[in-house]
Design an enzyme around this catalytic site. Structure first.
Site, PDB file in Angstrom:
ATOM      1  N   SER A   1      27.474  15.425   3.052  1.00  0.00           N
ATOM      2  CA  SER A   1      28.726  16.071   2.642  1.00  0.00           C
ATOM      3  C   SER A   1      28.623  17.571   2.941  1.00  0.00           C
ATOM      4  CB  SER A   1      28.964  15.838   1.148  1.00  0.00           C
ATOM      5  OG  SER A   1      27.988  16.532   0.382  1.00  0.00           O
TER       6      SER A   1
ATOM      7  N   PRO B   1      16.386  12.580  -3.868  1.00  0.00           N
ATOM      8  CA  PRO B   1      16.853  11.577  -4.820  1.00  0.00           C
ATOM      9  C   PRO B   1      18.250  11.030  -4.546  1.00  0.00           C
ATOM     10  CG  PRO B   1      16.810  13.763  -5.828  1.00  0.00           C
ATOM     11  CD  PRO B   1      16.094  13.870  -4.511  1.00  0.00           C
ATOM     12  N   ASN B   2      18.363   9.752  -4.812  1.00  0.00           N
ATOM     13  CA  ASN B   2      19.620   8.999  -4.752  1.00  0.00           C
ATOM     14  C   ASN B   2      20.088   8.653  -3.339  1.00  0.00           C
ATOM     15  OD1 ASN B   2      20.250   8.905  -7.660  1.00  0.00           O
ATOM     16  ND2 ASN B   2      20.353  11.109  -7.462  1.00  0.00           N
TER      17      ASN B   2
ATOM     18  N   ASN C   1      16.838  16.429   3.904  1.00  0.00           N
ATOM     19  CA  ASN C   1      17.991  16.391   2.998  1.00  0.00           C
ATOM     20  C   ASN C   1      17.410  16.394   1.589  1.00  0.00           C
ATOM     21  OD1 ASN C   1      20.204  15.998   1.411  1.00  0.00           O
ATOM     22  ND2 ASN C   1      21.118  14.412   2.700  1.00  0.00           N
TER      23      ASN C   1
ATOM     24  N   GLU D   1      17.640  21.874   7.451  1.00  0.00           N
ATOM     25  CA  GLU D   1      18.220  21.334   6.209  1.00  0.00           C
ATOM     26  C   GLU D   1      19.491  20.576   6.571  1.00  0.00           C
ATOM     27  OE1 GLU D   1      19.078  24.346   3.268  1.00  0.00           O
ATOM     28  OE2 GLU D   1      20.290  22.971   2.057  1.00  0.00           O
TER      29      GLU D   1
ATOM     30  N   ASP E   1       9.046  26.385  -2.230  1.00  0.00           N
ATOM     31  CA  ASP E   1       7.726  26.964  -1.948  1.00  0.00           C
ATOM     32  C   ASP E   1       6.935  26.081  -0.990  1.00  0.00           C
ATOM     33  OD1 ASP E   1       8.295  29.135  -3.515  1.00  0.00           O
ATOM     34  OD2 ASP E   1       7.055  28.523  -5.216  1.00  0.00           O
TER      35      ASP E   1
ATOM     36  N   ARG F   1      26.820  23.139  -6.364  1.00  0.00           N
ATOM     37  CA  ARG F   1      26.313  22.730  -5.046  1.00  0.00           C
ATOM     38  C   ARG F   1      26.389  23.861  -4.017  1.00  0.00           C
ATOM     39  NH1 ARG F   1      25.859  17.085  -5.696  1.00  0.00           N
ATOM     40  NH2 ARG F   1      27.444  16.258  -7.104  1.00  0.00           N
TER      41      ARG F   1
ATOM     42  N   HIS G   1      19.538  22.348  -4.953  1.00  0.00           N
ATOM     43  CA  HIS G   1      20.230  23.335  -5.754  1.00  0.00           C
ATOM     44  C   HIS G   1      19.354  24.020  -6.811  1.00  0.00           C
ATOM     45  CE1 HIS G   1      23.474  21.521  -3.623  1.00  0.00           C
ATOM     46  NE2 HIS G   1      23.330  20.359  -4.236  1.00  0.00           N
TER      47      HIS G   1
ATOM     48  N   ALA H   1      19.897  16.530  -4.520  1.00  0.00           N
ATOM     49  CA  ALA H   1      20.139  17.426  -5.665  1.00  0.00           C
ATOM     50  C   ALA H   1      19.059  18.502  -5.792  1.00  0.00           C
ATOM     51  CB  ALA H   1      20.242  16.614  -6.952  1.00  0.00           C
TER      52      ALA H   1
ATOM     53  N   HIS I   1      22.824  17.980   5.166  1.00  0.00           N
ATOM     54  CA  HIS I   1      23.598  17.344   4.103  1.00  0.00           C
ATOM     55  C   HIS I   1      24.664  16.467   4.738  1.00  0.00           C
ATOM     56  CE1 HIS I   1      21.684  19.798   1.086  1.00  0.00           C
ATOM     57  NE2 HIS I   1      21.828  20.819   1.910  1.00  0.00           N
TER      58      HIS I   1
ATOM     59  N   ARG J   1      32.372  21.575  -2.358  1.00  0.00           N
ATOM     60  CA  ARG J   1      32.304  20.725  -3.557  1.00  0.00           C
ATOM     61  C   ARG J   1      32.102  21.576  -4.825  1.00  0.00           C
ATOM     62  NH1 ARG J   1      28.275  15.993  -2.514  1.00  0.00           N
ATOM     63  NH2 ARG J   1      29.334  15.231  -4.399  1.00  0.00           N
TER      64      ARG J   1
ATOM     65  N   ARG K   1      26.680   4.343  -3.157  1.00  0.00           N
ATOM     66  CA  ARG K   1      26.826   5.587  -3.915  1.00  0.00           C
ATOM     67  C   ARG K   1      28.046   6.378  -3.434  1.00  0.00           C
ATOM     68  NH1 ARG K   1      23.190  11.027  -3.073  1.00  0.00           N
ATOM     69  NH2 ARG K   1      24.065  12.153  -4.848  1.00  0.00           N
TER      70      ARG K   1
ATOM     71  N   TYR L   1      30.034   9.942   0.549  1.00  0.00           N
ATOM     72  CA  TYR L   1      28.858   9.772   1.410  1.00  0.00           C
ATOM     73  C   TYR L   1      29.013   8.710   2.496  1.00  0.00           C
ATOM     74  CZ  TYR L   1      26.740  12.750  -2.122  1.00  0.00           C
ATOM     75  OH  TYR L   1      26.472  13.801  -2.965  1.00  0.00           O
TER      76      TYR L   1
HETATM   77  C1  DQA Z   1      23.708  15.956  -0.497  1.00  0.00           C
HETATM   78  C2  DQA Z   1      24.542  16.975  -1.291  1.00  0.00           C
HETATM   79  C3  DQA Z   1      23.894  17.269  -2.627  1.00  0.00           C
HETATM   80  O1  DQA Z   1      24.682  18.195  -3.361  1.00  0.00           O
HETATM   81  C4  DQA Z   1      23.778  15.996  -3.449  1.00  0.00           C
HETATM   82  O2  DQA Z   1      23.084  16.254  -4.651  1.00  0.00           O
HETATM   83  C5  DQA Z   1      23.151  14.869  -2.704  1.00  0.00           C
HETATM   84  C6  DQA Z   1      23.479  14.690  -1.288  1.00  0.00           C
HETATM   85  C7  DQA Z   1      24.403  15.557   0.824  1.00  0.00           C
HETATM   86  O3  DQA Z   1      23.719  15.010   1.676  1.00  0.00           O
HETATM   87  O4  DQA Z   1      25.609  15.744   0.978  1.00  0.00           O
HETATM   88  O5  DQA Z   1      22.448  14.040  -3.269  1.00  0.00           O
HETATM   89  O6  DQA Z   1      22.469  16.557  -0.165  1.00  0.00           O
END
Ligand code: DQA
Length: 144
Positions: free
Chosen positions: A101, A9-10, A73, A97, A86, A110, A79, A76, A99, A106, A17, A22
């Site tokens: 950031s 998401p996002n 990625n 995995e 699963d 997170r 977390h 959110a 990220h 942070r 954003r 980011y």
């Molecule tokens: C993220 C870090 C997460 O904590 C956050 O919720 C994101 C982006 C990152 O790519 O840094 O949406 O996964």
């Protein structure tokens, strides 16, 4: 060889954003950069994003069934989503995995990743380059 690059998401909001966290790269630019980076290394990279936990889980099932490596990625969902964890645990090829950031630097919430324990490894904090390093990791593992 196919690689799925799945985003939660996002992340389609990249560019607008929280650019201080980011960066300024937009979602279409990220998609193109990762796809081209993979193509230059003979990888068929499929970059997807969804705000839906169910859709993301469905894509992991697809990767598990096809034995395809995944760069994830989870945003959110990282977390708190045990459903995603699963699904990730069912993968047969490497799971990286990523990220943008560095979540460890942070907010407290997170600092926990429920995905990390079922991932092959984690790359975080390098901006958009985290994805390119993940492509390199897939290749280094001989999975791509
Ligand atoms: C993220 C870090 C997460 O904590 C956050 O919720 C994101 C982006 C990152 O790519 O840094 O949406 O996964």
């Amino acid at each position: 060889m196919k690689v799925l690059v799945l985003n939660g998401p996002n992340l389609a909001r990249l560019g607008t954003r929280e650019p201080d966290i980011y960066g300024a790269t937009t979602w279409p630019q990220l998609q193109q950069r990762v796809t081209e980076y993979g193509a230059a290394r003979d990888l068929d990279v499929d970059v997807r994003q969804t705000d839906s936990e169910a859709e993301l889980i469905g894509w992991l099932h697809e990767a598990a069934d096809e034995g395809v490596p995944v760069i994830l990625n989870p945003a959110a969902f990282t977390h708190y989503s045990y459903g995603l964890r699963d699904a990730a645990a069912q993968l047969r090829a490497p799971l990286i995995e990523v990220h943008i950031s560095n979540p460890a630097a942070r907010e407290e919430f997170r600092h926990t990743s429920v995905i990390a324990a079922v991932a092959t490894g984690t790359i975080a904090g390098f901006g958009i380059t985290s994805y390119l390093l993940a492509v390199d990791a897939v290749l280094a593992l001989g999975a791509g």
